[in-house]
Design an enzyme around this catalytic site. Structure first.
Site, mmCIF file in Angstrom:
data_model
loop_
_atom_site.group_PDB
_atom_site.id
_atom_site.type_symbol
_atom_site.label_atom_id
_atom_site.label_comp_id
_atom_site.label_asym_id
_atom_site.label_seq_id
_atom_site.Cartn_x
_atom_site.Cartn_y
_atom_site.Cartn_z
ATOM 1 N N ASP A 187 3.096 -3.005 9.394
ATOM 2 C CA ASP A 187 2.455 -3.316 8.117
ATOM 3 C C ASP A 187 0.876 -2.957 8.451
ATOM 4 O O ASP A 187 0.356 -3.616 9.284
ATOM 5 C CB ASP A 187 2.599 -4.685 7.461
ATOM 6 C CG ASP A 187 2.107 -4.896 6.202
ATOM 7 O OD1 ASP A 187 1.079 -4.270 5.831
ATOM 8 O OD2 ASP A 187 2.465 -5.826 5.323
ATOM 9 N N ASP A 247 2.569 6.137 10.205
ATOM 10 C CA ASP A 247 2.149 7.142 9.359
ATOM 11 C C ASP A 247 0.980 7.073 8.888
ATOM 12 O O ASP A 247 0.387 7.846 8.299
ATOM 13 C CB ASP A 247 3.274 7.392 8.169
ATOM 14 C CG ASP A 247 3.049 6.266 7.191
ATOM 15 O OD1 ASP A 247 3.320 5.037 7.690
ATOM 16 O OD2 ASP A 247 2.697 6.399 5.827
#
Length: 213
Positions: free
Chosen positions: A118, A154
């Site tokens: 996260d 990413d």
């Protein structure tokens, strides 16, 4: 992202307590006893639905793997994949990585993986990022002197932040890839998120780093 509630999750965890460990502190320093043979121990923090850790265990039968996931609704999905694969070199932990030192002894881990963590993009949430210095301190403690931290994401912002965090902590950056799939690493195992984002043409970033003890 809110995870879909699975009413059967508690039953699954209770039925498979030998494969999905819910009391990891009881095994601190003794994890090798839970595997069929003693081998280097690799840990993934935030194992998600388990595609990466199951794939790694298949690819490397000479390594023992542990996948840690805090979300009950997700760890049971990883557990289903693990059961289907019938692997004797993989265990899962249902626990919070904030208490890593309660679960693992000094130098007990050979390699640690952080995959698509996260990003916690708001500045006030910086301390929650798994590459923040307080987490790095725990990783340094449980990794042995030559152990690698391998980080994939990413999210370019999180990647840049993490490189700075690693450097500020005094870590050695062994490898930095700004487009992992373009580099074509034949041993790379993709996570579910990685497949999703790379299919959209989004670059995947990876860093391999070492602590200097």
């Amino acid at each position: 992202m809110r995870q879909r509630y699975k009413p059967w999750a508690d039953d699954f965890l209770n039925e498979h307590q030998d494969l999905i460990i819910q009391n990891p502190a009881e095994h601190k320093g003794k994890w090798q006893k839970l595997f069929s043979k003693e081998q280097p121990l690799h840990l993934e923090i935030g194992t998600g639905k388990g595609q990466f850790i199951v794939g790694m265990a298949k690819q490397h039968p000479d390594i023992n793997f542990i996948g840690m996931e805090v979300a009950k609704s997700i760890v049971v999905t990883a557990g289903e994949k693990m059961l289907e694969a019938e692997l004797d070199n993989l265990l899962l932990i249902h626990a919070d990585a904030s208490h890593l030192l309660d679960y693992f002894e000094t130098d007990e881990i050979s390699t640690l993986y952080l995959n698509f963590s996260d990003p916690w993009p708001k500045n006030r949430h910086e301390k929650r990022r798994l590459t923040y210095s307080s987490f790095l301190k725990q990783y340094q403690e449980v990794l042995h002197s030559e152990g690698e931290l391998i980080f994939k994401t990413d999210n370019r912002g999180l990647f840049e932040y993490s490189l700075c965090s690693f450097s500020a902590y005094g870590m050695l950056l062994k490898e930095v890839s700004l487009d992992l799939h373009k580099d074509e690493d034949p041993l790379n195992i993709m996570t579910e998120y990685e497949e999703k984002f790379s299919a959209k043409g989004q670059p995947i970033y990876r860093c391999k780093a070492l602590f200097q003890k």
